[in-house]
Scaffold this motif. Structure first.
Motif, PDB file in Angstrom:
ATOM      1  N   UNK A   1      26.912   0.703-121.651  1.00  0.00           N
ATOM      2  CA  UNK A   1      27.856   0.720-122.291  1.00  0.00           C
ATOM      3  C   UNK A   1      27.381  -0.446-123.346  1.00  0.00           C
ATOM      4  N   UNK A   2      27.883  -0.247-124.364  1.00  0.00           N
ATOM      5  CA  UNK A   2      26.884  -1.400-125.168  1.00  0.00           C
ATOM      6  C   UNK A   2      28.005  -2.852-125.911  1.00  0.00           C
ATOM      7  N   UNK A   3      26.856  -3.479-126.438  1.00  0.00           N
ATOM      8  CA  UNK A   3      28.006  -4.926-126.405  1.00  0.00           C
ATOM      9  C   UNK A   3      28.301  -4.954-128.086  1.00  0.00           C
ATOM     10  N   UNK A   4      27.228  -4.214-128.854  1.00  0.00           N
ATOM     11  CA  UNK A   4      28.016  -3.901-130.374  1.00  0.00           C
ATOM     12  C   UNK A   4      26.846  -2.783-130.627  1.00  0.00           C
ATOM     13  N   UNK A   5      27.922  -3.340-132.794  1.00  0.00           N
ATOM     14  CA  UNK A   5      26.987  -2.044-132.706  1.00  0.00           C
ATOM     15  C   UNK A   5      25.413  -1.814-133.045  1.00  0.00           C
ATOM     16  N   UNK A   6      25.494  -3.357-133.179  1.00  0.00           N
ATOM     17  CA  UNK A   6      23.729  -3.689-133.491  1.00  0.00           C
ATOM     18  C   UNK A   6      22.502  -3.180-132.242  1.00  0.00           C
ATOM     19  N   UNK A   7      21.344  -2.486-132.968  1.00  0.00           N
ATOM     20  CA  UNK A   7      20.633  -1.711-131.897  1.00  0.00           C
ATOM     21  C   UNK A   7      19.544  -3.137-131.001  1.00  0.00           C
ATOM     22  N   UNK A   8      19.934  -3.802-130.516  1.00  0.00           N
ATOM     23  CA  UNK A   8      19.549  -4.965-129.712  1.00  0.00           C
ATOM     24  C   UNK A   8      18.358  -4.656-129.308  1.00  0.00           C
ATOM     25  N   UNK A   9      18.923  -3.836-127.966  1.00  0.00           N
ATOM     26  CA  UNK A   9      18.753  -3.212-126.879  1.00  0.00           C
ATOM     27  C   UNK A   9      18.977  -1.984-127.032  1.00  0.00           C
ATOM     28  N   UNK A  10      18.464  -0.583-127.827  1.00  0.00           N
ATOM     29  CA  UNK A  10      18.418  -0.015-127.457  1.00  0.00           C
ATOM     30  C   UNK A  10      18.279   1.317-126.072  1.00  0.00           C
ATOM     31  N   UNK A  11      19.191   1.810-126.167  1.00  0.00           N
ATOM     32  CA  UNK A  11      19.184   2.848-124.416  1.00  0.00           C
ATOM     33  C   UNK A  11      19.736   3.770-125.071  1.00  0.00           C
ATOM     34  N   UNK A  12      18.809   5.129-124.192  1.00  0.00           N
ATOM     35  CA  UNK A  12      19.830   6.857-124.900  1.00  0.00           C
ATOM     36  C   UNK A  12      19.725   7.543-123.362  1.00  0.00           C
ATOM     37  N   UNK A  13      20.360   8.373-123.972  1.00  0.00           N
ATOM     38  CA  UNK A  13      20.538   9.611-123.002  1.00  0.00           C
ATOM     39  C   UNK A  13      19.889  10.565-123.526  1.00  0.00           C
ATOM     40  N   UNK A  14      18.856  11.205-122.709  1.00  0.00           N
ATOM     41  CA  UNK A  14      18.593  13.002-123.606  1.00  0.00           C
ATOM     42  C   UNK A  14      18.799  14.061-122.580  1.00  0.00           C
ATOM     43  N   UNK A  15      18.637  15.127-123.475  1.00  0.00           N
ATOM     44  CA  UNK A  15      18.462  15.915-122.426  1.00  0.00           C
ATOM     45  C   UNK A  15      17.347  16.675-123.178  1.00  0.00           C
ATOM     46  N   UNK A  16      16.604  17.020-122.573  1.00  0.00           N
ATOM     47  CA  UNK A  16      14.828  17.433-122.591  1.00  0.00           C
ATOM     48  C   UNK A  16      15.208  19.411-122.398  1.00  0.00           C
ATOM     49  N   UNK A  17      15.272  20.120-122.832  1.00  0.00           N
ATOM     50  CA  UNK A  17      15.327  21.562-122.870  1.00  0.00           C
ATOM     51  C   UNK A  17      13.701  22.199-123.234  1.00  0.00           C
ATOM     52  N   UNK A  18      13.585  22.744-122.514  1.00  0.00           N
ATOM     53  CA  UNK A  18      12.159  23.489-122.293  1.00  0.00           C
ATOM     54  C   UNK A  18      11.980  24.912-122.055  1.00  0.00           C
ATOM     55  N   UNK A  19      10.974  25.826-122.063  1.00  0.00           N
ATOM     56  CA  UNK A  19      10.846  27.027-121.636  1.00  0.00           C
ATOM     57  C   UNK A  19      11.629  26.700-120.114  1.00  0.00           C
ATOM     58  N   UNK A  20      10.237  26.178-119.543  1.00  0.00           N
ATOM     59  CA  UNK A  20      10.490  26.025-118.111  1.00  0.00           C
ATOM     60  C   UNK A  20      11.670  25.853-117.715  1.00  0.00           C
ATOM     61  N   UNK A  21      12.500  24.724-118.262  1.00  0.00           N
ATOM     62  CA  UNK A  21      13.535  24.070-117.527  1.00  0.00           C
ATOM     63  C   UNK A  21      14.413  24.678-118.566  1.00  0.00           C
TER      64      UNK A  21
END
Lengths: 173, 553
Positions: free
Chosen positions: B404-424
């Motif tokens: 979750x996030x504590x605020x809208x200020x990017x003090x400690x950013x975290x991401x959920x990435x989805x990586x699409x590649x030719x093999x996957x």
């Protein structure tokens, strides 16, 4: 002579107590903001996630349930489903819900809206302009605006579903 | 209320202690040797009329005793308010009810429960201050009017008792009264006394205006209080905070959407060794190079919004001016002032990642995420694509273990990435935070490798507009004038009376008896007059002499 003195004393005392009374009143019994119950809700224009512009004054004739929120704010999150359900009941009865996000990234707002399947328009106050105009301090804050554009009530803090329902009922045109 | 007629013929108001004209005691305690000269023995109104509720309220506030107690209570309360920090100075993310108890134990809890955590804005504190103001007005009115009357009505010819019971008094046998009269008169005139004479009596007076000092001072204080009160009138006083990042253009709060500010750059400089003038070297060595701040500066552009003001609408801006805001060098415009008060260095702004094959370390493209407004998808070409599923600017795990996030200020950013590649082509999901990668659905072939961070500084500014300042200034100036007037001048009076072959000489001052005595010594020098005796010191000496006569000698 005696009467004159009594009159003079009374007048001076009234003046002094008036000044003191006003200071105390202005400090403790009025909202320290320009936006108060009974005053006209400041107009604004913001764009929702679908690219549609919403101007508050275009909703004259309808009640507006104006909610300020942020994705990180747990109480806001809690009342979102309530608002969503009641919106679907009241939208055909002339009550509009506008949820103003306090300037978060569109991505975060969009994901949040998808997660709760929010039906009402969500606008993002990117430059804090509307937040400044409404002097938003705690989140969530909700303004109930009647069909004439007047603020009927200001609610800070979480609402239960029955409160949301009653509030929407109260601003039905 | 009946008036009192004195034997000299003057008609006094009820309650008068000493006749306004001749000074003969009317309703005074005659057992004391000396007269009580307070308020010239005039009828203080508060003491005389006490019938209606208005009079009762009036008399309450007219009492100096009440005034002093109000001040003492206010002082005590103000002092208590400094024991623990006020609510506005505790960290913003804590609950005051818990904070005071956690930090300071039961005394902190008590402090909070009694409301001292928000003392200076509390209703009872403001009521105390207001009561002092009311007391000030009424005390002054009740004293200045009778005092003015008494000094205006005072007669030249004084009753013998009045003179004999003054602190400084002497009676002399004189052969040639006319000669003495002329001599004394001339000497008094030389010392800038205003002289009034009547049938061979003299009243010499100087520095009377010093008596108005305290009242002038009170008027100043009251104006000051009015100024303080006006701060609560909407529009008179603006005090807002503006946090603005480099490169950002924001509405200035408190200006009703009229002004916008752009922050071009924030600079923080320190004193460094060998970069400053020779004279600073020793000081820098003592505290260490880079330990002392030299400059906090925001380079800004001020804009005015043109056209109708509708919040939320993209504003049309007209440039007003460029300015470098530094500590104590605010940007001033249209009665607004922007002060440099705070800053935040290196707030994350953009973060870059390489899409990497974990085994071969081969890179397939760079993804740069704007932390203020990230895109949802990044196409890297050749069938490589990254989607941003979730973004948490100020990441933490909430009580359910979800990101979750504590605020809208990017003090400690975290991401959920989805990586699409030719093999996957289905994509692999990866949770990426600072120094942390979680692969929720098992081992991934690819990862998002941290490639760089761009940061920006943030300026903390205070927005001020204060239309009460000049009132406070006027009040303060009048306060000071009154203080000086009362402090540096003395109201001195000298009376001379010829009665039954004796010359009576008496003097009174409201302060600095020593100075008056010196002056009298010079006036009577070379005349037949006897130097007046200080009857207060006489009495003290008498008392002391009785106790231990040996030491006194």
């Amino acid at each position: 002579m005696k009467k004159q003195r009594l009159l003079l004393r009374t007048v001076i005392l009234i003046l002094l107590l008036g000044a003191v009374g006003y200071t105390i009143y202005a400090n403790f019994f009025t909202e320290k903001t320009r936006v108060t119950v009974g005053s006209e809700a400041p107009d604004f224009v913001l764009t929702d996630l679908n690219g549609k512009k919403h101007r508050l004054s275009d909703y004259r004739g309808k009640g507006v349930f104006l909610n300020f929120w942020g994705t990180w704010c747990k109480p806001c999150e809690k009342e979102m489903p309530y608002m969503n359900r009641q919106y679907q009941v009241y939208k055909n009865q002339g009550v509009e819900v506008i949820a103003v996000n306090v300037g978060e990234p569109e991505l975060a707002v969009r994901k949040f809206a998808e997660r709760f399947d929010l039906k009402f328009p969500i606008v993002i106050d990117q430059q804090d302009q509307v937040m400044n105009a409404y002097d938003i301090d705690p989140l969530p804050t909700t303004f109930l605006i009647d069909k004439d554009g007047k603020i009927v009530k200001i609610i800070t803090g979480t609402m239960t579903e029955s409160m949301v329902q009653q509030y929407m009922e109260s601003i039905k045109p | 209320m009946e008036k009192v007629k004195c034997e000299c013929g003057h008609v006094n108001p009820h309650g008068t202690v000493l006749c306004e004209s001749c000074g003969k005691p009317i309703a005074e305690d005659s057992t004391k040797k000396l007269l009580d000269m307070r308020y010239e023995g005039s009828a203080r109104r508060s003491q005389t009329y006490n019938k209606t509720i208005v009079d009762k309220i009036w008399n309450f506030f007219s009492s100096v005793k009440v005034g002093v107690w109000l001040i003492v209570i206010t002082l005590l309360a103000s002092a208590i308010g400094t024991i623990y920090p006020q609510e506005m100075y505790i960290p913003p993310n804590v609950t005051p009810a818990e904070y005071y108890e956690d930090q300071y134990g039961w005394t902190g809890k008590l402090y909070y429960e009694l409301g001292f955590h928000n003392l200076y804005g509390s209703w009872w504190y403001m009521l105390l201050i207001a009561s002092i103001g009311v007391s000030l007005v009424i005390c002054s009115l009740d004293r200045v009017v009778p005092l003015y009357r008494a000094l205006k009505n005072q007669g030249v010819v004084r009753h013998e008792t009045f003179l004999r019971r003054q602190r400084l008094f002497s009676a002399s046998k004189v052969d040639n009264y006319d000669k003495l009269f002329a001599e004394v008169k001339e000497k008094l005139a030389k010392r800038r006394y205003h002289i009034r004479e009547e049938n061979g009596n003299i009243l010499a007076e100087k520095g009377r205006f010093s008596r108005w000092g305290p009242y002038v001072n009170h008027i100043g204080l009251i104006i000051f209080l009015i100024g303080a009160m006006l701060r609560f009138v909407p529009g008179m006083y603006v005090d807002e905070v503006l946090w603005i990042r480099e490169g950002e253009t924001k509405e200035i709060p408190g200006t009703n959407g009229k002004y916008f500010l752009k922050n071009e750059k924030f600079t923080f400089e320190v004193y460094e060794k060998d970069k400053e003038k020779e004279v600073f070297q020793e000081a820098i060595d003592r505290v260490g190079s880079g330990m002392v701040a030299k400059n906090y500066q925001s380079d800004v552009v001020l804009y005015e919004r043109v056209g109708p003001i509708v919040p939320g609408e993209e504003p049309k801006l007209k440039k007003v001016k460029d300015y470098k805001i530094r500590v104590n060098e605010p940007l001033k415009y249209d009665h607004y002032a922007l002060y440099q008060v705070d800053f935040k260095m290196n707030e994350p702004n953009k973060m870059s990642f390489h899409l990497v094959d974990k085994k071969t370390n081969e890179q397939f493209g760079l993804v740069t995420v704007d932390l203020r407004n990230p895109q949802s998808a990044y196409d890297l070409g050749n069938g490589y694509r990254v989607e941003l599923l979730s973004y948490f600017p100020d990441f933490y795990f909430d009580e359910n273990g979800n990101p979750a996030t504590k605020s809208k200020i990017p003090n400690n950013p975290a991401f959920v990435f989805k990586m699409m590649t030719p093999d996957k082509p289905e994509g692999e999901v990866s949770f990426v935070a600072i120094r942390q990668t979680i692969e929720p659905f098992g081992d991934n072939q690819y990862k998002m490798a941290f490639a760089g961070l761009e940061t920006k500084n943030v300026s903390g500014l205070t927005v001020r507009r204060d239309f009460t300042l000049w009132i406070l200034g006027v009040g303060g100036t009048i306060f000071m004038i009154g203080l000086i007037q009362g402090m540096y001048w003395n109201h001195r009076r000298i009376w001379l009376k010829h009665v039954n072959g004796e010359v009576l000489f008496a003097a009174h001052t409201n302060k600095n008896w020593y100075g008056l005595k010196n002056e009298i010594r010079q006036i009577i020098d070379g005349t037949e007059l006897v130097m007046p005796v200080d009857q207060v010191e006489e009495a003290k000496k008498g008392a002391r002499g009785g106790d231990d006569s040996g030491a006194a000698k």
